[in-house]
Design a protein around this motif. Structure first.
Motif, PDB file in Angstrom:
ATOM      1  N   PRO A   1       0.722   5.696  -0.317  1.00 37.47           N
ATOM      2  CA  PRO A   1      -0.483   5.746  -1.152  1.00 37.47           C
ATOM      3  C   PRO A   1      -1.755   5.403  -0.377  1.00 37.47           C
ATOM      4  O   PRO A   1      -1.862   4.330   0.214  1.00 37.47           O
ATOM      5  CB  PRO A   1      -0.201   4.690  -2.228  1.00 37.47           C
ATOM      6  N   GLY A   2      -2.731   6.331  -0.394  1.00 37.35           N
ATOM      7  CA  GLY A   2      -4.078   6.071   0.092  1.00 37.35           C
ATOM      8  C   GLY A   2      -4.191   5.568   1.517  1.00 37.35           C
ATOM      9  O   GLY A   2      -3.207   5.368   2.219  1.00 37.35           O
TER      10      GLY A   2
ATOM     11  N   ALA B   1      -0.132   0.622  -5.471  1.00 31.67           N
ATOM     12  CA  ALA B   1       0.133   2.065  -5.413  1.00 31.67           C
ATOM     13  C   ALA B   1      -0.817   2.845  -6.307  1.00 31.67           C
ATOM     14  O   ALA B   1      -1.097   4.023  -6.055  1.00 31.67           O
ATOM     15  CB  ALA B   1       1.582   2.341  -5.808  1.00 31.67           C
ATOM     16  N   GLU B   2      -1.349   2.205  -7.375  1.00 27.78           N
ATOM     17  CA  GLU B   2      -2.299   2.870  -8.264  1.00 27.78           C
ATOM     18  C   GLU B   2      -3.716   2.872  -7.701  1.00 27.78           C
ATOM     19  O   GLU B   2      -4.470   3.825  -7.898  1.00 27.78           O
ATOM     20  CB  GLU B   2      -2.317   2.181  -9.638  1.00 27.78           C
ATOM     21  N   THR B   3      -4.093   1.811  -7.005  1.00 28.59           N
ATOM     22  CA  THR B   3      -5.484   1.679  -6.551  1.00 28.59           C
ATOM     23  C   THR B   3      -5.756   2.455  -5.274  1.00 28.59           C
ATOM     24  O   THR B   3      -6.877   2.885  -5.029  1.00 28.59           O
ATOM     25  CB  THR B   3      -5.836   0.203  -6.322  1.00 28.59           C
ATOM     26  N   HIS B   4      -4.742   2.580  -4.402  1.00 26.29           N
ATOM     27  CA  HIS B   4      -4.849   3.407  -3.195  1.00 26.29           C
ATOM     28  C   HIS B   4      -5.893   2.912  -2.201  1.00 26.29           C
ATOM     29  O   HIS B   4      -6.357   3.677  -1.365  1.00 26.29           O
ATOM     30  CB  HIS B   4      -5.203   4.864  -3.572  1.00 26.29           C
ATOM     31  N   THR B   5      -6.278   1.650  -2.263  1.00 25.58           N
ATOM     32  CA  THR B   5      -7.319   1.171  -1.342  1.00 25.58           C
ATOM     33  C   THR B   5      -6.888  -0.120  -0.652  1.00 25.58           C
ATOM     34  O   THR B   5      -6.301  -1.008  -1.270  1.00 25.58           O
ATOM     35  CB  THR B   5      -8.647   0.911  -2.084  1.00 25.58           C
TER      36      THR B   5
ATOM     37  N   GLU C   1       3.727  -0.089   0.561  1.00 24.41           N
ATOM     38  CA  GLU C   1       3.915   0.907  -0.488  1.00 24.41           C
ATOM     39  C   GLU C   1       3.428   0.412  -1.843  1.00 24.41           C
ATOM     40  O   GLU C   1       3.073   1.218  -2.708  1.00 24.41           O
ATOM     41  CB  GLU C   1       5.388   1.301  -0.574  1.00 24.41           C
ATOM     42  N   ASP C   2       3.432  -0.896  -2.042  1.00 18.14           N
ATOM     43  CA  ASP C   2       3.055  -1.413  -3.353  1.00 18.14           C
ATOM     44  C   ASP C   2       2.641  -2.878  -3.232  1.00 18.14           C
ATOM     45  O   ASP C   2       2.715  -3.477  -2.152  1.00 18.14           O
ATOM     46  CB  ASP C   2       4.209  -1.252  -4.339  1.00 18.14           C
TER      47      ASP C   2
END
Length: 431
Positions: A28-29, A116-120, A141-142
């Motif tokens: 992610p991101g 994983a949702e924020t990607h930053t 990853e999270d």
């Protein structure tokens, strides 16, 4: 993939780099940040004792191992949850580096998202300087992202990092961020625990805004076959307080590294800790406090209790910038050796560029006082109980720094459990 310098790596890093190459399009991101971290690791490898910051802690035993990608057994959740202290209230649970809402009890007074949702990635960590952080940046990853709004007292939450290495050796790299708005408050208990053989490599970024207060309890009770490499970055604004207490009990090899900056007037930082180790465990507590504003206090009391052939490390650096007049910095490191083969390495540092400051540090090493033991024994106190009384007395200063009653009870219960399973069987040094 570029070749890695052989003398600075091993099966672990080679495997991590290969895993990154296989996952890079799925992570992610932060693709640029991840690639920059991978480049650092390819060029410089993992830290070695030839570097000053790692002089006392050798990752050789970890670097030569291979780690598999975690494949989480959903049914293992209950078994892992049983490792947590019995504390009522909200909890955020990660298993093998992945946030598990089904095992969590979400709080209502703060915003919670998964990494994983924020990607930053945040701005505080320094993967170019800190290669363990580079490893996390490359493979994270999270994790959880917590935000407390201005003026809100968010109460208590537990952040649980659970790892299952029972069936194969695994590695997880949780990435967390906590931000307190102006005048906000939060008490968080961060717990690391697991089963079997694994690496837990979390990175936590903390921002404490003006007048906010974060109480951060850290309980490391990983499996005695595990490796624990944790890094914390905390930035505290004017009038804010970052109050941290770390208790390390587990892991075959553990290192906690905390970088704390006091960035505004009247900010305060407390980095207190206890390391309680037995067998052949190694525990390293390394801190760097930067006074970057005037009229700021910092406090550190770090105590180690060691049995068997255990070894502890304390490295504490206080840096006072030229602008940071009226700084008040205190640092004390004390070790109690319950075995003739136990060892402590202590390295306090002061780097002062201001001229109106009050900074001090000290270190002591000793064994249980035979006269005090004799006094207690002569009054009918059994030998094990007498030794525990003296160990508890030694730890009193450290635990008194934990103002939150619930956190203090968690730490005291953990020490009691350690004593019953490890400490009372320790060999006492000759008088």
């Amino acid at each position: 993939m570029q070749a890695v310098k052989e003398q600075q790596t091993g099966e672990a890093l080679t495997g991590f780099l290969a895993r990154y190459e296989g996952l890079r399009t799925q992570l992610p991101g932060g693709a640029d940040a991840r690639e920059a971290a991978a480049a650092v690791l390819r060029e410089r490898g993992l830290p070695t004792p030839k570097e000053e910051a790692w002089h006392f802690t050798n990752l050789k035993s970890f670097a030569g191992l291979g780690f598999s990608e975690p494949v989480t057994d959903l049914a293992a959740g209950a078994e892992l949850l049983a490792l947590l202290p019995k504390v009522e209230g909200p909890r955020l649970v990660l298993v093998d580096g992945h946030f598990r809402p089904d095992l969590s009890v979400l709080p209502e007074s703060m915003s919670v998202q998964s990494f994983a949702e924020t990607h930053t990635f945040g701005a505080l960590p320094r993967p170019g300087r800190d290669r363990v952080v580079a490893l996390n940046t490359m493979l994270a990853e999270d994790g959880v992202v917590i935000e407390v709004p201005d003026g809100v007292d968010a109460g208590f939450v537990m952040l649980a990092q659970l790892t299952s290495g029972t069936h194969r050796r695994v590695a997880s790299h949780p990435r967390h961020r906590i931000r307190l708005g102006a005048g906000a408050k939060l008490v968080i208990l961060e717990v690391s625990a697991g089963l079997g053989e694994y690496l837990n490599n979390p990175v936590l970024e903390i921002e404490v805004a003006e007048g906010a207060h974060l109480t951060h309890g850290r309980l490391q009770k990983d499996s005695d076959k595990a490796f624990h490499l944790a890094t914390v970055y905390a930035d505290t604004a004017a009038g804010g307080v970052y109050d941290c207490f770390s208790l390390a009990l587990g892991a075959r090899l553990g290192r906690t590294e905390i970088h704390a900056r006091l960035g505004g007037e009247q900010a305060a930082v407390h980095l207190n800790a206890a390391q309680i180790m037995g067998g052949t465990q190694v525990s390293d507590f390394t801190t760097a406090i930067l006074h970057d504003a005037p009229n700021c206090p910092s406090r550190q009391t770090v105590k180690s209790v060691l049995t068997g052939k255990a070894r502890a490390v304390f490295q504490g650096r206080i840096e006072v910038a030229r602008v940071a007049q009226k700084t008040d910095g205190y640092q004390m490191n004390q070790a109690l050796l319950l075995s003739p083969d136990a060892e402590i390495n202590s390295k306090p540092e002061l780097e002062i560029y201001a001229d109106d400051v009050k900074c001090s540090h000290g270190a002591t090493v000793g064994a249980l006082d035979p006269e005090q033991l004799f006094y207690l024994r002569s009054r009918g106190v059994p030998a094990d109980a007498a030794r525990m009384i003296l160990v508890r007395a030694f730890l009193t200063d450290a635990f008194e720094a934990v103002a939150h009653e619930g956190l203090r009870q968690v730490f005291e219960d953990a020490v009691e459990q350690w004593w019953m399973t490890t400490g009372k069987n320790a060999e006492a040094p000759a008088a």
